[in-house]
Design a protein around this motif. Structure first.
Motif, short mmCIF file in Angstrom:
data_model
loop_
_atom_site.label_atom_id
_atom_site.label_comp_id
_atom_site.label_asym_id
_atom_site.label_seq_id
_atom_site.Cartn_x
_atom_site.Cartn_y
_atom_site.Cartn_z
N ASN A 42 0.83 -1.21 0.00
CA ASN A 42 0.00 0.00 0.00
C ASN A 42 0.86 1.26 0.00
O ASN A 42 0.50 2.26 -0.61
N PHE A 43 2.03 1.19 0.65
CA PHE A 43 2.94 2.32 0.59
C PHE A 43 3.43 2.54 -0.85
O PHE A 43 3.47 3.66 -1.34
N GLY A 44 3.81 1.46 -1.51
CA GLY A 44 4.24 1.56 -2.91
C GLY A 44 3.16 2.11 -3.81
O GLY A 44 3.42 2.94 -4.69
N LEU A 45 1.92 1.68 -3.60
CA LEU A 45 0.79 2.19 -4.38
C LEU A 45 0.57 3.67 -4.11
O LEU A 45 0.29 4.45 -5.03
N LEU A 46 0.72 4.06 -2.85
CA LEU A 46 0.60 5.48 -2.50
C LEU A 46 1.69 6.30 -3.20
O LEU A 46 1.45 7.40 -3.69
N MET A 47 2.89 5.74 -3.30
CA MET A 47 3.97 6.45 -3.99
C MET A 47 3.68 6.59 -5.48
O MET A 47 4.05 7.60 -6.10
N ILE A 48 2.98 5.64 -6.07
CA ILE A 48 2.56 5.77 -7.47
C ILE A 48 1.62 6.96 -7.61
O ILE A 48 1.73 7.75 -8.55
N VAL A 49 0.71 7.12 -6.67
CA VAL A 49 -0.19 8.29 -6.68
C VAL A 49 0.63 9.57 -6.51
O VAL A 49 0.37 10.57 -7.20
N MET A 50 1.62 9.54 -5.64
CA MET A 50 2.46 10.73 -5.44
C MET A 50 3.22 11.09 -6.72
O MET A 50 3.35 12.27 -7.06
N TRP A 51 3.74 10.09 -7.44
CA TRP A 51 4.37 10.36 -8.74
C TRP A 51 3.36 11.01 -9.66
O TRP A 51 3.69 11.94 -10.41
N GLY A 52 2.11 10.55 -9.62
CA GLY A 52 1.07 11.17 -10.43
C GLY A 52 0.89 12.64 -10.10
O GLY A 52 0.72 13.48 -10.99
N LEU A 53 0.95 12.96 -8.82
CA LEU A 53 0.86 14.37 -8.42
C LEU A 53 2.05 15.17 -8.95
O LEU A 53 1.90 16.33 -9.35
N ALA A 54 3.22 14.54 -8.98
CA ALA A 54 4.41 15.22 -9.54
C ALA A 54 4.21 15.49 -11.02
O ALA A 54 4.53 16.58 -11.52
N TYR A 55 3.68 14.50 -11.77
CA TYR A 55 3.43 14.71 -13.20
C TYR A 55 2.41 15.83 -13.41
O TYR A 55 2.57 16.67 -14.30
#
Length: 133
Positions: A42-55
């Motif tokens: 779930n932490f890794g999935l949250l980091m994917i969302v965070m990368w999305g926010l960066a994009y």
């Protein structure tokens, strides 16, 4: 260099990352976690969302984005390689039998990463040409 295309590409990359919320059913789909407990916790999935926010944030930048795009391309390469390695060592059929959303996720996430790696690489080199012109 087409600024509208670049902006829309960054927005699309963000939306694709945000789709992890659908596949993971809001971080409640343990089949995704079980298939790769290190990268797709779930932490890794949250980091994917965070990368999305960066994009999404990068979509608002109108000046030199070369090195940011380069960093994004490298990040996508890493996820893509991890995806290929996962497929070489795991059974996609087992994931599908556990949960169709998880199976779909593991079927496409690396392809998506390689696609956007290409986009970010293009932005990196197009920015280089623009700065040298």
């Amino acid at each position: 260099m087409n600024q509208k295309l670049i902006k829309n590409g960054f927005i699309l990359a963000a939306l694709m990352n945000f789709s992890v919320l659908v596949f993971s059913r809001g971080f409640t789909n343990v089949a995704i976690n079980d298939a790769d407990p290190v990268v797709m916790s779930n932490f890794g999935l949250l980091m994917i969302v965070m990368w999305g926010l960066a994009y999404l944030s990068a979509a608002t930048i109108n000046s030199n984005i070369k090195w940011l795009a380069g960093a994004f391309a490298l990040e996508k390469l890493i996820y893509g390689v991890v995806w290929v390695k996962w497929h070489l060592e795991n059974s996609l059929g087992e994931v599908y039998s556990s949960d169709i959303f998880a199976g779909l996720f593991y079927s496409i996430y690396g392809l998506n990463d390689f696609l956007f790696m290409g986009f970010f690489t293009w932005v990196f080199f197009a920015s280089s040409q623009k700065n040298n012109a």
